[in-house]
Design an enzyme around this catalytic site. Structure first.
Site, PDB file in Angstrom:
ATOM      1  N   ASN A   1     -32.007 -25.805 -10.219  1.00  0.00           N
ATOM      2  CA  ASN A   1     -32.070 -27.214 -10.613  1.00  0.00           C
ATOM      3  C   ASN A   1     -33.421 -27.566 -11.221  1.00  0.00           C
ATOM      4  OD1 ASN A   1     -29.438 -27.806  -9.452  1.00  0.00           O
ATOM      5  ND2 ASN A   1     -30.446 -27.493  -7.490  1.00  0.00           N
TER       6      ASN A   1
ATOM      7  N   SER B   1     -35.405 -26.894  -6.951  1.00  0.00           N
ATOM      8  CA  SER B   1     -34.537 -26.471  -5.854  1.00  0.00           C
ATOM      9  C   SER B   1     -33.439 -25.582  -6.439  1.00  0.00           C
ATOM     10  CB  SER B   1     -33.931 -27.674  -5.133  1.00  0.00           C
ATOM     11  OG  SER B   1     -32.981 -28.341  -5.952  1.00  0.00           O
TER      12      SER B   1
ATOM     13  N   ASP C   1     -29.238 -24.219  -5.700  1.00  0.00           N
ATOM     14  CA  ASP C   1     -27.976 -24.363  -4.981  1.00  0.00           C
ATOM     15  C   ASP C   1     -27.395 -22.971  -4.766  1.00  0.00           C
ATOM     16  OD1 ASP C   1     -28.263 -27.136  -5.206  1.00  0.00           O
ATOM     17  OD2 ASP C   1     -27.110 -27.204  -7.059  1.00  0.00           O
TER      18      ASP C   1
ATOM     19  N   ASN D   1     -27.865 -26.941  -1.268  1.00  0.00           N
ATOM     20  CA  ASN D   1     -29.165 -27.129  -1.900  1.00  0.00           C
ATOM     21  C   ASN D   1     -30.323 -26.726  -0.983  1.00  0.00           C
ATOM     22  OD1 ASN D   1     -31.617 -29.174  -2.503  1.00  0.00           O
ATOM     23  ND2 ASN D   1     -30.546 -28.636  -4.392  1.00  0.00           N
TER      24      ASN D   1
END
Length: 163
Positions: A80, A84, A86, A93
């Site tokens: 992301n 972060s 996923d 997350n």
């Protein structure tokens, strides 16, 4: 012989990608076909108990969610813009729910993110159950909000014999 070696390498390197109905049966076996532990409808963002929604409709929401998040792939990873990541079939997350040792995390599920990338989906399912108990509920997933919420998701169980 060359083709056999190549086939074995591809098989070993492949992620576990569930077939839709097999995934639905796995969710059911793991208690994901009913209401969450707080007796709240997982298909809404409210925390109001709902008892009139058929179990098959709730199951379809979870199957829809994972189709759009990961394509039922246990080794799916998405990076992301906020740094972060996923992880896994539910795209859990790293900022909020698991520790990937790359960023500061709340680690709400108290797990390493790598645990979400195995073919054994028990950890992923348990963490997803924890996520939906959060105030944001199932709406924490973008895939849910964009593709499943307020949609007729019954087709996700078509032909599975789980109605």
């Amino acid at each position: 012989m060359k083709n056999l070696v190549l086939l074995l390498l591809v098989t070993v390197a492949s992620a576990k990608v569930f077939e839709r109905c097999d995934w639905a049966r796995t969710l059911r076996r793991n208690g994901m076909d009913g209401l969450d532990p707080n007796n709240c409808d997982l298909e809404s963002t409210s925390r109001v108990p709902v008892t009139v929604v058929p179990e098959s409709v709730k199951m379809t929401g979870r199957v829809c969610l994972t189709q759009w998040e990961s394509g039922y792939n246990t080794e799916a990873i998405n990076h992301n813009t906020d740094k972060s990541t996923d992880y896994g079939i539910f795209q859990i997350n790293s900022r909020w729910w698991c520790n990937d040792t790359q960023i500061t995390t709340a680690n709400g599920c108290h797990i390493m993110c790598s645990q979400l990338l195995t073919d054994d989906v028990d950890v992923a399912i348990n963490c997803a159950k924890r996520v939906v108990r959060d105030p944001q509920g199932i709406a924490a997933w973008v895939g849910w909000r964009l593709h499943c919420q307020h949609q007729d998701v019954r087709k996700y169980l078509d032909g599975c014999g789980l109605d």
